[in-house]
Design a protein around this motif. Sequence first.
Motif, PDB file in Angstrom:
ATOM      1  N   ALA A  44       0.910  -1.161  -0.049  1.00 20.84           N
ATOM      2  CA  ALA A  44      -0.056  -0.045  -0.051  1.00 20.84           C
ATOM      3  C   ALA A  44       0.799   1.178  -0.169  1.00 20.84           C
ATOM      4  O   ALA A  44       0.492   2.432  -0.554  1.00 20.84           O
ATOM      5  N   LYS A  45       1.987   1.066   0.656  1.00 24.65           N
ATOM      6  CA  LYS A  45       2.807   2.371   0.710  1.00 24.65           C
ATOM      7  C   LYS A  45       3.970   2.473  -0.496  1.00 24.65           C
ATOM      8  O   LYS A  45       4.066   3.791  -0.988  1.00 24.65           O
ATOM      9  N   PHE A  46       4.298   1.370  -1.010  1.00 23.35           N
ATOM     10  CA  PHE A  46       5.549   1.130  -1.968  1.00 23.35           C
ATOM     11  C   PHE A  46       4.974   0.598  -3.415  1.00 23.35           C
ATOM     12  O   PHE A  46       5.636   0.883  -4.345  1.00 23.35           O
ATOM     13  N   GLY A  47       4.047   0.180  -3.512  1.00 20.19           N
ATOM     14  CA  GLY A  47       3.385  -0.369  -4.888  1.00 20.19           C
ATOM     15  C   GLY A  47       4.181  -1.676  -4.853  1.00 20.19           C
ATOM     16  O   GLY A  47       5.071  -2.227  -4.271  1.00 20.19           O
ATOM     17  N   LYS A  48       3.299  -2.666  -5.554  1.00 20.18           N
ATOM     18  CA  LYS A  48       3.487  -4.017  -5.901  1.00 20.18           C
ATOM     19  C   LYS A  48       4.650  -4.227  -6.745  1.00 20.18           C
ATOM     20  O   LYS A  48       5.489  -5.106  -6.306  1.00 20.18           O
TER      21      LYS A  48
END
Length: 277
Positions: A44-48
Amino acid sequence: TGSSQLRSYIYKEFYHDTGAMTIASLGRLPVMIICFILVPKIVAKFGKRNVILVMSAYNLVLSALILFFPIQNVMLYTILNLLATIGQSAFAMLIWALVTDCLDYSEWKMNIRSDGSMYSLYTFSRKIGSTIASTGAASALAAFGYVSGAGAVQSAATVNNIYYLVNAVPVVTCILELIGIGLIFNLDQKTTETMYAELAERRANGTAEEAYIGYAIAAENRPTSPSFPYSTATDRTNVGQRPGRDAAPHGGAWHPKSCPYEYQRKFPATDAFRLQC
């Protein structure tokens, strides 16, 4: 797949300790639980995509350490291997989410969704990959001179080759993951957020359009009432027409200038809209 299938051979032939293999198998459970808890928050913070790249690089470093510096202590090997498994577990969790991103990307760029075809192709590819890995593992063991059967004794060269074979598989796998996700897959966090924002707006507009069409169809058979002071003939005349663009002025009809299309889209299924127009 190939690494997990070969893992038993290293405990049996190199370390001569199959009990440690049981500990390694049980140790994967808390690793998976930790990943299930932490990975969604990190994503949610850094992306998949970023998470997969970092975890694959982390897995690559530990796996390369185990490969190029043979570890003689079985418990140390098991602990390092479990730590490396964290990276692969995160990848296994997120790779399915990337399939969904690909489906949405297709809708975003080409207005086409092929969920069934995409998931079928992905599942088929995984089965092909598993088959190739299983066949390759068996072929590699045979090439290194592995002797099967109860009471069989392996040569020292075969035992060493088993160690390198088992630990080379995750190294190669991580390199392929970094190439595929880092150089080929182009949906970074910023692009993904833009894509979903535009898709949400597009779908919302599509829902409003569908609601308007359904309202217009229902209006064909709706009787005249004080709250709906338009005749059936009038409503039927305007079915499928867009006020402000298509409809022609006539008695009781929507006036093309007083009822712009944008207002119709904002209030697609209310009597208030019809009364305002």
